[in-house]
Design a protein around this motif. Sequence first.
Motif, short mmCIF file in Angstrom:
data_model
loop_
_atom_site.label_atom_id
_atom_site.label_comp_id
_atom_site.label_asym_id
_atom_site.label_seq_id
_atom_site.Cartn_x
_atom_site.Cartn_y
_atom_site.Cartn_z
N GLU A 246 -25.17 -45.82 -18.05
CA GLU A 246 -26.17 -45.04 -18.79
C GLU A 246 -26.07 -43.55 -18.51
N TRP A 247 -25.51 -43.17 -17.39
CA TRP A 247 -25.39 -41.75 -17.04
C TRP A 247 -24.12 -41.10 -17.60
N TRP A 248 -23.35 -41.81 -18.39
CA TRP A 248 -22.07 -41.30 -18.89
C TRP A 248 -22.21 -39.95 -19.60
N GLY A 249 -23.29 -39.78 -20.34
CA GLY A 249 -23.49 -38.54 -21.09
C GLY A 249 -23.63 -37.30 -20.22
N GLU A 250 -23.88 -37.50 -18.92
CA GLU A 250 -24.00 -36.35 -18.01
C GLU A 250 -22.63 -35.71 -17.73
N LEU A 251 -21.57 -36.43 -18.03
CA LEU A 251 -20.23 -35.89 -17.81
C LEU A 251 -19.83 -35.03 -19.01
N ASP A 252 -20.56 -33.96 -19.17
CA ASP A 252 -20.44 -33.14 -20.38
C ASP A 252 -19.65 -31.85 -20.17
N GLY A 253 -18.99 -31.72 -19.01
CA GLY A 253 -18.20 -30.54 -18.74
C GLY A 253 -18.98 -29.38 -18.17
N SER A 254 -20.26 -29.58 -17.89
CA SER A 254 -21.07 -28.47 -17.37
C SER A 254 -20.71 -28.13 -15.92
N ARG A 255 -20.15 -29.10 -15.19
CA ARG A 255 -19.63 -28.82 -13.85
C ARG A 255 -18.51 -29.81 -13.54
N PRO A 256 -17.66 -29.47 -12.56
CA PRO A 256 -16.49 -30.32 -12.28
C PRO A 256 -16.90 -31.72 -11.86
N LEU A 281 -19.67 -33.66 -0.11
CA LEU A 281 -19.83 -32.94 -1.38
C LEU A 281 -21.29 -32.89 -1.84
N ALA A 282 -22.22 -33.34 -1.00
CA ALA A 282 -23.63 -33.44 -1.41
C ALA A 282 -24.21 -32.11 -1.85
N GLU A 283 -23.78 -31.01 -1.26
CA GLU A 283 -24.34 -29.69 -1.59
C GLU A 283 -23.41 -28.88 -2.49
N GLU A 284 -22.32 -29.47 -2.94
CA GLU A 284 -21.37 -28.76 -3.79
C GLU A 284 -21.82 -28.81 -5.26
N ASP A 285 -21.41 -27.82 -6.02
CA ASP A 285 -21.76 -27.77 -7.45
C ASP A 285 -20.76 -28.60 -8.25
N VAL A 286 -20.76 -29.90 -7.99
CA VAL A 286 -19.90 -30.85 -8.68
C VAL A 286 -20.70 -32.11 -8.96
N THR A 287 -20.19 -32.93 -9.86
CA THR A 287 -20.73 -34.28 -10.07
C THR A 287 -19.77 -35.27 -9.44
N VAL A 288 -20.24 -36.03 -8.46
CA VAL A 288 -19.40 -37.03 -7.79
C VAL A 288 -19.62 -38.37 -8.48
N PRO A 314 -14.44 -47.19 -17.01
CA PRO A 314 -13.30 -47.12 -17.93
C PRO A 314 -12.42 -45.93 -17.59
N ASP A 315 -11.48 -46.14 -16.68
CA ASP A 315 -10.66 -45.03 -16.18
C ASP A 315 -9.95 -44.27 -17.29
N ALA A 316 -9.51 -44.98 -18.31
CA ALA A 316 -8.78 -44.31 -19.39
C ALA A 316 -9.62 -43.24 -20.07
N GLU A 317 -10.93 -43.44 -20.09
CA GLU A 317 -11.81 -42.45 -20.70
C GLU A 317 -12.42 -41.51 -19.67
N LEU A 318 -12.48 -41.96 -18.41
CA LEU A 318 -13.06 -41.12 -17.38
C LEU A 318 -12.10 -40.04 -16.89
N LEU A 319 -10.85 -40.41 -16.62
CA LEU A 319 -9.93 -39.48 -15.97
C LEU A 319 -9.70 -38.18 -16.76
N PRO A 320 -9.68 -38.18 -18.09
CA PRO A 320 -9.56 -36.89 -18.79
C PRO A 320 -10.73 -35.94 -18.52
N LYS A 321 -11.84 -36.45 -17.99
CA LYS A 321 -12.99 -35.61 -17.66
C LYS A 321 -12.99 -35.16 -16.20
N VAL A 322 -12.04 -35.66 -15.40
CA VAL A 322 -12.07 -35.50 -13.95
C VAL A 322 -11.31 -34.24 -13.53
#
Length: 423
Positions: A246-256, A281-288, A314-322
């Motif tokens: 459900e959180w997939w939409g948060e991977l919107d490119g706003s942070r690494p 990485l808890a205090e870093e400006d990234v999404t883990v 789904p790695d095939a769709e996730l990795l291009p965002k990583v």
Amino acid sequence: MSSVIVCSGPHDGHVSPMLGVARHLIDRGHRVRFLTGPAYQDAVKAIGAEFLPLGPGAEYSAEPSAATGVQAIREGIRGLVIEPARGQYLPLEAAIAAEKTDAVLAEVTFMGAATLSRLPRHQRPAVIACGILPVTLSSQDCAPYGSGLAPGKGKAARLRNRALNWMVSNVVLKDSQQQVDELTRELVGVGLDGLFILDWARRTELIAQFTVEEFEYPRSDAPDNLRFFGPMSRHAASASVTPKPEWWGELDGSRPVVYVTQGTVSNEDFTALVGPTLEGLAEEDVTVVVSTGRRPLSALPPLPANARAAEFLPDAELLPKVAVYITNGGYGGLHYAMENGVPIVVAGDTEDKPEGAARVAWAGVGINLKTGRPKPKAIRRAVRKVLSDGRYRAGSQRIGAAIAASPGVDGLIDEMEAMLRRA
């Protein structure tokens, strides 16, 4: 149409690439029997292959070993080579006797095929050794397999490599070498005749390595039968059926996005890599983003505010965002990352993982932390460096371009078919 037997030890990371090869063989019209453990019977039948069960003793443990260094090499030879050999070879021999067989394709740890390859060519099918791990072949240009050492440069490095290779074959694995020689003589009447255990594929018709040359150490003494086909599974060619969280939409490119996983085997103890990554990485400006490799999310430590997790992704769709991939060094996962041009932070020190980790650093695609249990601050420093230094992404993209241009499974089958026509 040729009759082919595909062989794999009963381990996810071994079976998966060989299933991909088997499926394409069937698509090309070949008759395929697949020899592996009963846990994979349904998967084998699902691709249209005939399932052949391994014999007694071949069901070696899939539990990862904690051993490192010399002890890891010894344990690997015993657990992957010596103990399963009889239970691999005897059903393979029976399958060949039951039906005319043109070729045997076996992943490189499958000692049953290594034993078969000791017979003269006119007494057996063609044998193709499939490199699902970093190349194991000894060489004057490389340190021994399992050492995790880069090749080095110059005359001094070559002298070091020769000395270490002699030590491994004549001291460290002397007893193992003798055991394999005796077992091979018992099963097929022919011993190793001085051939080092890890070099068995030199005497096959083809070594099909599942990587590209750019991600493997050069060997001036490489055998003529060594070919590089690239990884057999390609994200670009795969359609994901894994549901998105459900959180997939948060991977919107706003942070690494930093993706961390311990795979589907070495994932019993998340304090090894996932936990330190979350803390570091808890205090870093990234999404883990964390994948548990199908383990329950309750097994994870508490997630900081910038982390998201799923049992499988789904790695095939996730990795291009990583932006950074953090891994314990599984061979398949490394190639998925590089296929997508993603730089890597790798922390693995058991089984084959030190070899993959060393190649990550050598090829310039990421940072090798040289331990399986890195400290949070070491992970944080590595991620910051990879994010700030574009050379790592450029290195991964270079390997990714080589993967895209490599012949893949169709190239392997083309080579096999041409070989069988010449026979």
